[in-house]
Write an enzyme that holds these catalytic residues in place. Sequence first.
Site, PDB file in Angstrom:
ATOM      1  N   ASP A 121      -6.616   1.852   8.211  1.00  0.00           N
ATOM      2  CA  ASP A 121      -5.451   2.631   8.276  1.00  0.00           C
ATOM      3  C   ASP A 121      -5.702   3.927   8.208  1.00  0.00           C
ATOM      4  OD1 ASP A 121      -5.809   2.953   5.617  1.00  0.00           O
ATOM      5  OD2 ASP A 121      -4.054   1.932   4.805  1.00  0.00           O
TER       6      ASP A 121
ATOM      7  N   ARG B   9      -3.810  -4.936   7.876  1.00  0.00           N
ATOM      8  CA  ARG B   9      -4.992  -3.694   8.182  1.00  0.00           C
ATOM      9  C   ARG B   9      -6.113  -4.411   8.982  1.00  0.00           C
ATOM     10  NH1 ARG B   9      -6.882  -0.646   3.254  1.00  0.00           N
ATOM     11  NH2 ARG B   9      -5.835  -2.334   1.973  1.00  0.00           N
TER      12      ARG B   9
ATOM     13  N   TYR C 179       6.335  -8.666   8.388  1.00  0.00           N
ATOM     14  CA  TYR C 179       6.004  -7.118   8.538  1.00  0.00           C
ATOM     15  C   TYR C 179       6.262  -6.690  10.055  1.00  0.00           C
ATOM     16  CZ  TYR C 179       3.168  -7.858   4.363  1.00  0.00           C
ATOM     17  OH  TYR C 179       2.894  -8.150   3.136  1.00  0.00           O
TER      18      TYR C 179
ATOM     19  N   ASP D  38       0.865  -1.055  -0.077  1.00  0.00           N
ATOM     20  CA  ASP D  38      -0.015  -0.022   0.021  1.00  0.00           C
ATOM     21  C   ASP D  38       0.842   1.395  -0.204  1.00  0.00           C
ATOM     22  OD1 ASP D  38      -2.406  -1.513   0.146  1.00  0.00           O
ATOM     23  OD2 ASP D  38      -2.670  -1.214   2.346  1.00  0.00           O
TER      24      ASP D  38
END
Length: 240
Positions: free
Chosen positions: A94, A194, A80, A52
Amino acid sequence: MKTKEDYLSGQVLLIDKPLTWTSFQAVNKLRWEIRHAFDIKKIKVGHAGTLDPLATGLLVICTGKMTKQINIFQGQEKEYTGTFVLGGTTPSFDLETEVNETFPTDHITEELIQNAIPQFIGQIDQFPPVFSAIKKDGKRLYEFARAGEEVEIKSRQVEITEFEITQINTSTALNTSSLELHFRVVCSKGTYIRSLANDFGKALNSGAHLSSLRRTRIGDFKVDDALTPEDFIANLPSKD
């Protein structure tokens, strides 16, 4: 220094994607710079897994014949790190959208946080965010969302092999209006961090959204070995 033939025959480029860049922009930028540096009219360039715009970190970009390996790279395990903010939710899960609802956090303790983690490890059913690029009836979900249209989203099974909260930030103690949780997660293809943030907030009888995200690994490829787009371009032959 790599040659024109190297890029045409196929290279795997590890790029550290900057904040606000789309993965598409990164691919287009590198493709143009490679073509310009070597006077190449046409070369295949693609990425192995979207990040993203509000995420940073590892983007695996393939050139030439290595683009045939993209599907293999896409299917590999990913790692991540980032932060969740407890106490508020957003429609996009987010910071792309504003906080639309707030929740209490006074009841949240470190013990409650740690006890909630195990339910998110293993194979889990996850609902993708409505602000995502998944297609339904020929349209991207974010197109429905931005038009204010409601759409039914089906859950999908993903796998999280590791999930840990590495740090809890508060202004004084665990009784403030918002808490920031630093995390690390290792997961399968198709996992939305998310959605993990949103679901984790619910598991704590509160709300949460993703406030930062960085991809640190895809399979054996690590962001520590990646170059920024600027550094990659600086290593290309100059035409001046």
